[in-house]
Design a protein around this motif. Sequence first.
Motif, PDB file in Angstrom:
ATOM      1  N   ALA A   1       9.815  -4.352  -1.060  1.00 41.74           N
ATOM      2  CA  ALA A   1       8.546  -2.701  -1.166  1.00 41.74           C
ATOM      3  C   ALA A   1       8.860  -1.523  -0.889  1.00 41.74           C
ATOM      4  O   ALA A   1       7.630  -0.755  -0.729  1.00 41.74           O
ATOM      5  CB  ALA A   1       7.818  -3.491  -0.889  1.00 41.74           C
ATOM      6  N   GLY A   2      10.541  -1.757  -0.059  1.00 46.97           N
ATOM      7  CA  GLY A   2      10.729  -0.249  -0.118  1.00 46.97           C
ATOM      8  C   GLY A   2      10.415   0.132   1.142  1.00 46.97           C
ATOM      9  O   GLY A   2      10.375   1.662   1.411  1.00 46.97           O
ATOM     10  N   LYS A   3       9.451  -0.746   2.044  1.00 48.26           N
ATOM     11  CA  LYS A   3       8.936  -0.344   3.320  1.00 48.26           C
ATOM     12  C   LYS A   3       9.666  -0.523   4.636  1.00 48.26           C
ATOM     13  O   LYS A   3      10.244  -1.311   5.010  1.00 48.26           O
ATOM     14  CB  LYS A   3       7.579  -1.066   3.773  1.00 48.26           C
ATOM     15  N   SER A   4      10.130   0.197   5.603  1.00 48.84           N
ATOM     16  CA  SER A   4      11.025   0.229   6.503  1.00 48.84           C
ATOM     17  C   SER A   4      10.277  -1.060   7.568  1.00 48.84           C
ATOM     18  O   SER A   4       9.603  -0.779   7.477  1.00 48.84           O
ATOM     19  CB  SER A   4      10.886   1.551   7.235  1.00 48.84           C
TER      20      SER A   4
ATOM     21  N   LEU B   1      19.971  -7.698   2.857  1.00 52.30           N
ATOM     22  CA  LEU B   1      19.368  -7.136   1.587  1.00 52.30           C
ATOM     23  C   LEU B   1      18.430  -5.772   1.686  1.00 52.30           C
ATOM     24  O   LEU B   1      18.483  -4.584   1.111  1.00 52.30           O
ATOM     25  CB  LEU B   1      17.499  -8.284   1.304  1.00 52.30           C
ATOM     26  N   ALA B   2      18.606  -5.360   3.022  1.00 53.81           N
ATOM     27  CA  ALA B   2      18.131  -4.156   3.388  1.00 53.81           C
ATOM     28  C   ALA B   2      18.998  -2.989   3.208  1.00 53.81           C
ATOM     29  O   ALA B   2      18.742  -2.053   2.827  1.00 53.81           O
ATOM     30  CB  ALA B   2      18.064  -3.817   4.963  1.00 53.81           C
ATOM     31  N   ALA B   3      20.400  -3.655   3.220  1.00 55.75           N
ATOM     32  CA  ALA B   3      21.276  -2.644   3.165  1.00 55.75           C
ATOM     33  C   ALA B   3      21.421  -2.370   1.620  1.00 55.75           C
ATOM     34  O   ALA B   3      21.792  -1.809   0.483  1.00 55.75           O
ATOM     35  CB  ALA B   3      22.938  -3.303   2.973  1.00 55.75           C
TER      36      ALA B   3
ATOM     37  N   SER C   1       0.767  -1.706   0.063  1.00 55.56           N
ATOM     38  CA  SER C   1      -0.419  -0.347  -0.056  1.00 55.56           C
ATOM     39  C   SER C   1       1.013   1.556  -0.229  1.00 55.56           C
ATOM     40  O   SER C   1       2.062   1.548   0.109  1.00 55.56           O
ATOM     41  CB  SER C   1      -1.029   0.249   1.095  1.00 55.56           C
ATOM     42  N   ASN C   2       0.624   2.181  -0.452  1.00 55.11           N
ATOM     43  CA  ASN C   2       0.994   3.508  -0.704  1.00 55.11           C
ATOM     44  C   ASN C   2       0.768   4.533   0.246  1.00 55.11           C
ATOM     45  O   ASN C   2       1.211   5.276   0.531  1.00 55.11           O
ATOM     46  CB  ASN C   2       0.522   4.456  -2.015  1.00 55.11           C
ATOM     47  N   GLU C   3       0.014   3.922   1.296  1.00 52.30           N
ATOM     48  CA  GLU C   3      -0.858   4.804   2.325  1.00 52.30           C
ATOM     49  C   GLU C   3       0.676   4.985   3.810  1.00 52.30           C
ATOM     50  O   GLU C   3      -0.166   5.588   4.572  1.00 52.30           O
ATOM     51  CB  GLU C   3      -1.910   4.371   2.508  1.00 52.30           C
ATOM     52  N   VAL C   4       1.017   3.642   3.997  1.00 52.90           N
ATOM     53  CA  VAL C   4       1.973   3.424   4.833  1.00 52.90           C
ATOM     54  C   VAL C   4       3.760   3.647   4.265  1.00 52.90           C
ATOM     55  O   VAL C   4       3.861   3.487   3.193  1.00 52.90           O
ATOM     56  CB  VAL C   4       1.929   2.114   6.071  1.00 52.90           C
ATOM     57  N   ASP C   5       3.917   3.678   5.462  1.00 47.72           N
ATOM     58  CA  ASP C   5       6.276   4.054   5.162  1.00 47.72           C
ATOM     59  C   ASP C   5       6.550   2.916   5.975  1.00 47.72           C
ATOM     60  O   ASP C   5       8.198   2.831   5.551  1.00 47.72           O
ATOM     61  CB  ASP C   5       6.357   5.587   5.993  1.00 47.72           C
ATOM     62  N   VAL C   6       6.444   2.741   7.364  1.00 45.64           N
ATOM     63  CA  VAL C   6       6.908   1.936   8.212  1.00 45.64           C
ATOM     64  C   VAL C   6       5.746   0.804   8.872  1.00 45.64           C
ATOM     65  O   VAL C   6       5.172   1.616   8.756  1.00 45.64           O
ATOM     66  CB  VAL C   6       7.349   2.344   8.871  1.00 45.64           C
ATOM     67  N   ILE C   7       6.380  -0.371   8.281  1.00 44.67           N
ATOM     68  CA  ILE C   7       5.656  -1.082   9.178  1.00 44.67           C
ATOM     69  C   ILE C   7       5.920  -2.092   9.943  1.00 44.67           C
ATOM     70  O   ILE C   7       7.086  -2.829  10.177  1.00 44.67           O
ATOM     71  CB  ILE C   7       5.685  -2.640   7.956  1.00 44.67           C
TER      72      ILE C   7
ATOM     73  N   PHE D   1      15.230   0.832   6.205  1.00 50.82           N
ATOM     74  CA  PHE D   1      15.530   1.145   7.446  1.00 50.82           C
ATOM     75  C   PHE D   1      15.161  -0.263   7.899  1.00 50.82           C
ATOM     76  O   PHE D   1      13.842  -0.927   7.319  1.00 50.82           O
ATOM     77  CB  PHE D   1      15.126   2.022   8.110  1.00 50.82           C
ATOM     78  N   VAL D   2      15.780  -1.545   8.316  1.00 45.46           N
ATOM     79  CA  VAL D   2      15.469  -1.770   9.407  1.00 45.46           C
ATOM     80  C   VAL D   2      15.700  -2.033  10.734  1.00 45.46           C
ATOM     81  O   VAL D   2      16.670  -2.519  10.869  1.00 45.46           O
ATOM     82  CB  VAL D   2      14.991  -3.875   8.583  1.00 45.46           C
ATOM     83  N   MET D   3      15.107  -2.418  11.847  1.00 45.90           N
ATOM     84  CA  MET D   3      15.201  -2.638  12.971  1.00 45.90           C
ATOM     85  C   MET D   3      14.341  -3.874  14.312  1.00 45.90           C
ATOM     86  O   MET D   3      12.933  -3.797  13.655  1.00 45.90           O
ATOM     87  CB  MET D   3      14.751  -1.605  13.560  1.00 45.90           C
TER      88      MET D   3
END
Length: 346
Positions: free
Chosen positions: A88-91, A111-113, A63-69, A118-120
């Motif tokens: 999908a390019g989502k943090s 993969l994230a690099a 979805s284009n409605e979120v930046d981070v999941i 951003f992943v945590m």
Amino acid sequence: MNQIRWGIIGTGNIARLFASDFCHAKSGELRAVASREKTSADNFAAEFDIELAFVDYYSLIHSNEVDVIYIATPHMSHFDLTKACIMAGKSVLCEKPFTINEAQSQELFELAAEKEVFVMEAMWTRFNPVIEQVIEWVEEGEIGTLHSVQANFNFLAPTDPEHRLMNLEMGGGALLDIGIYPVFLAQLLCGKPDFIQNQAVIGETNVDVFEQLLLGWNSGQLASLEASLISCNPNRAVLSGAKGYIEIDSPWYMAKSCRLINHEGQERAVEFDFPGLGYQFEVDEVNRCLMEELLESPNHRWEDTLELIATLDEVRQDIGLQYPGEPDFYEEDLEHHHHEHHHHKH
């Protein structure tokens, strides 16, 4: 990006606690939730005033409605969902354990690099003000050289064999779910251990229900840790040093107070008055990292997650606890580990 838009995957217990605390974060908007059950998604959205409810994880991810999941599903699905988010390019803020083994975590960080996402790992305890205070005291030498860390995480889990904690298929057991906290505390203060010993009790459903770990460092530091799904405990943590000790009040992993007692018995107590349980602090950290365009948090780095899961892998290898679909206990590692095997069936 004036308001960072968040989505939650999963509507279980941890998702609820996270959503309840979200309103205490400094910024960010809780915009979407996804569950595989329509009723769960709708009810969760209604309860926490979330605009969008998805009945499929992947619709939320794309979805284009979120930046981070925030991924709050059981352990076994963390790898696939985090991978899909990165693609999908989502943090991502993924619940701990980040994945079930080190190989999976390594793959995701690479993969994230590559994709610059951003992943945590959602090690929320790291951002608790009490833990920040404790780190400061230790770093400033308030208790002198740190010699030992004692920490437990015990609680009475549901005994239903189908429950995720008791179910091998779902990555069950005490170690990955709660043992990760005491190990995190020890490694936060001392780094990756040079020696690992353990005693584990394997329950009737073939997952670990109780263990004690002894970690050792070449510097002479020791940590004595316990995790249990079958016993009650005050869950305090004690850090002992050459000049005094620190006691983190119960339950230490979400404490609001701690004490520093010097060798003469003088006590300094610190209490924090924050709303909720403290999940908002990891949200603040992710938002800050995203604003600063970082790929990882400097306070809970990819390296920290890898060192944490590496220790858990080693303990599981030693107690013979393997999850479905895992490669056969990393054959190449086996000759390096001449542990005595102590595990008890009951």
